[in-house]
Design a protein around this motif. Structure first.
Motif: not given
Length: 389
Positions: A228-229, A332-333, A338-339, A344-345
């Motif tokens: 995120x940062x 793809x995700x 993006x969320x 998923x990560x």
């Protein structure tokens, strides 16, 4: 009773996380459900310190004259977020104006606002902005406290530059997302309420899922923060002129100017960076790239200059994800949202962490053995040294 308890816990979790995300979204500089104004430029629609419901641009309709938008200004407020009303739409972008201001932002030197600069649209009912009195005052107070606390903590550690006010907000967003993931994980896989009470009340015993929750929380927080940062948008300006110079951001009218964007990965985990554009006439090649640990990668940003002499602003957004899934899967995700890719990560990171802990320690609780109060500290240290020699 268990249903009532679970319901109360669920409501508390949702309310708490919602409040956290509402506030830290402002600290991050990207409104999450709520926005606010710090000045009186939008009076009487919004007074200084008032809040409003902010609909993210990704789900909002295209702005029209009369809509109040939150955009990433280039000159106003030293390039910060600005909340003003759209008064006109032109080929170059939107003309904006504060309701209380005597002239438009563009008359004051701000370039026309592009779709890529707009981060949210204020929710209006019958043409009137839904106003939340004094919410902004509360958020700004929290912002000041968080900035001061993070400044005190970060300076001794030598990470003040990374954890400025925006970094603090981003980290808090990471904590909010991580808490949500941990809560869902423990709800699905953790021990029942009865087992938890029985195990954690025993002397010198740490509940397995209590220990796992701490480890998972830390991993999820730092994994999310690492994604995120560094993310965010970058604005490029291309100049159309009949006499282009060596500056790569100048080109003849209608021609293409190309600049190189460097993506730096200072971490110790490979990442996948995905770049999006919301401005017309700009292309990024390649759209996604894998960057090894402690390394950099370059992409080309090609921008079409205006058909007539003048300047145009192009925006490129960068999102990055830890390489714990195949790059094609992450891209793809990301295409979904993006969320979704971030979640998923985190699921993979959390799943691997839980699997390793269970494989190493089994499903039993951790029992702490006491050596007794009469054993001196020096004796305990001697025993510890003997154990490892």
């Amino acid at each position: 009773m268990q249903v009532t308890t679970a319901l109360k816990a669920g409501v508390s979790l949702v309310v708490g996380l919602t409040l956290v995300l509402l506030i830290v979204g402002q600290l991050l500089g990207q409104p999450v459900l709520l926005g606010y104004v710090a000045t009186g430029s939008m009076e009487p629609a919004l007074n200084a310190g008032d809040g409003f419901v902010a609909v993210p641009s990704i789900v909002a309709d295209d702005p029209e004259p009369g809509d109040v938008v939150v955009f990433d200004a280039q000159t106003l407020h030293e390039g910060g977020l600005t909340t003003h009303r759209v008064v006109e739409e032109t080929d170059e972008g939107y003309v904006t104006k504060g309701d209380a201001n005597p002239f438009t932002d563009q008359d004051g030197g701000e370039p026309p606002v592009t779709d890529g600069q707009i981060v949210a649209v204020a929710w209006q009912v019958n043409g009137t902005v839904v106003r939340l009195p004094h919410l902004g005052t509360l958020i700004m107070s929290v912002h000041s406290v968080v900035t001061a606390v993070f400044g005190l903590l970060a300076a001794p550690l030598g990470i003040a530059a990374a954890f400025d006010a925006d970094g603090a907000g981003a980290l808090l967003v990471a904590i909010g997302i991580a808490l949500l993931g941990v809560g869902l994980l423990l709800e699905r896989t953790g021990a029942t309420e009865r087992d938890t009470e029985r195990k954690t009340n025993r002397e010198n015993v740490i509940g397995l899922w209590s220990a796992i929750s701490i480890v998972v929380l830390l991993l999820a927080v730092f994994a999310t923060a690492a994604m995120v940062i560094p993310a965010g948008g970058a604005t490029y300006e291309v100049l159309a002129t009949e006499n282009p110079t060596a500056d790569p951001q100048t080109a003849a009218p209608g021609e293409v100017a190309t600049v190189t964007r460097t993506i730096d990965n200072s971490g110790y985990v490979p990442i996948v960076a995905v770049l999006d554009t919301s401005s017309d006439g700009v292309v990024v090649e390649p759209r996604s790239t894998t960057v090894s640990l402690q390394s950099t990668s370059e992409v080309s940003v090609s921008m079409t200059a205006p058909e007539t002499e003048g300047r145009a602003t192009k925006t490129v957004y960068e999102n990055r994800y830890l390489l714990v899934l195949p790059p094609s899967v992450l891209v793809w995700l990301h295409g979904i949202h993006p969320f979704v890719a971030i979640a998923a990560v985190n699921i993979v990171v959390v799943g691997v962490a839980v699997g390793v802990i269970l494989a190493l320690f089994g499903r039993s609780d951790f029992r702490l053995r006491s050596t007794g109060r009469k054993v001196s500290l020096s004796t305990r240290l001697d025993r510890l040294v003997d154990r490892w020699l």
